[in-house]
Motif scaffolding. Structure first.
Motif, short mmCIF file in Angstrom:
data_model
loop_
_atom_site.label_atom_id
_atom_site.label_comp_id
_atom_site.label_asym_id
_atom_site.label_seq_id
_atom_site.Cartn_x
_atom_site.Cartn_y
_atom_site.Cartn_z
N ILE A 252 -1.77 -4.73 0.52
CA ILE A 252 -0.91 -4.22 1.58
C ILE A 252 0.44 -4.94 1.62
O ILE A 252 1.48 -4.32 1.86
N ALA A 253 0.45 -6.23 1.36
CA ALA A 253 1.71 -6.98 1.34
C ALA A 253 2.62 -6.49 0.21
O ALA A 253 3.84 -6.35 0.39
N THR A 254 2.03 -6.20 -0.92
CA THR A 254 2.78 -5.66 -2.05
C THR A 254 3.36 -4.30 -1.69
O THR A 254 4.52 -3.99 -1.98
N CYS B 222 -3.61 2.05 1.07
CA CYS B 222 -3.77 0.88 0.20
C CYS B 222 -5.24 0.61 -0.09
O CYS B 222 -5.59 0.29 -1.23
N ARG B 223 -6.08 0.72 0.91
CA ARG B 223 -7.52 0.52 0.68
C ARG B 223 -8.06 1.55 -0.30
O ARG B 223 -8.81 1.23 -1.21
N TYR C 140 6.29 -4.68 0.46
CA TYR C 140 7.40 -5.15 -0.37
C TYR C 140 8.08 -3.96 -1.06
O TYR C 140 9.29 -3.85 -1.09
N TRP C 141 7.26 -3.07 -1.62
CA TRP C 141 7.81 -1.87 -2.28
C TRP C 141 8.61 -1.05 -1.29
O TRP C 141 9.70 -0.58 -1.59
N LEU C 142 8.06 -0.84 -0.10
CA LEU C 142 8.76 -0.06 0.93
C LEU C 142 10.13 -0.67 1.24
O LEU C 142 11.13 0.04 1.33
N LYS C 143 10.13 -1.97 1.42
CA LYS C 143 11.36 -2.66 1.77
C LYS C 143 12.40 -2.56 0.66
O LYS C 143 13.58 -2.33 0.91
#
Length: 100
Positions: A35-37, A28-29, A40-43
């Motif tokens: 990172i929260a987004t 993400c970096r 969310y995508w993973l979930k």
């Protein structure tokens, strides 16, 4: 300003992350993603870690190295060669082998 990513862009990032072997935070970096987004995508996309092994392969076996640093997977190829990798690298290895 919030950047909106299409479903295909999200899936491309998730696939690229899995193939990279990087941690979620590092990926993400590197790609300037929240990172929260990303979580969310993973979930919501339920990234499938299952890899379909072509019938030309002998079934994979789990090998625990003597130093216990990490579990590895060994793919025994029909030509007598073996490929050993970390589980997170398995998808990328399988994709690379399918191009041979």
């Amino acid at each position: 300003m919030t950047i909106r990513y299409s479903r295909s862009e999200q899936l491309q990032h998730l696939d690229a992350w899995q193939q990279s072997g990087m941690s979620k935070t590092h990926y993400c970096r590197l790609h300037d993603l929240n990172i929260a987004t990303f979580y969310y995508w993973l979930k919501h996309h339920q990234v499938d870690a299952t890899v379909i092994i072509p019938s030309a392969f002998i079934p994979a076996q789990r090998v625990v190295p003597e130093n216990n640093d990490a579990d590895t997977v060994t793919l025994n190829l029909p030509n007598g060669y073996s490929v050993r990798c970390l589980p997170v690298q398995l998808r990328a290895v399988m994709q690379a082998l399918s191009l041979c």
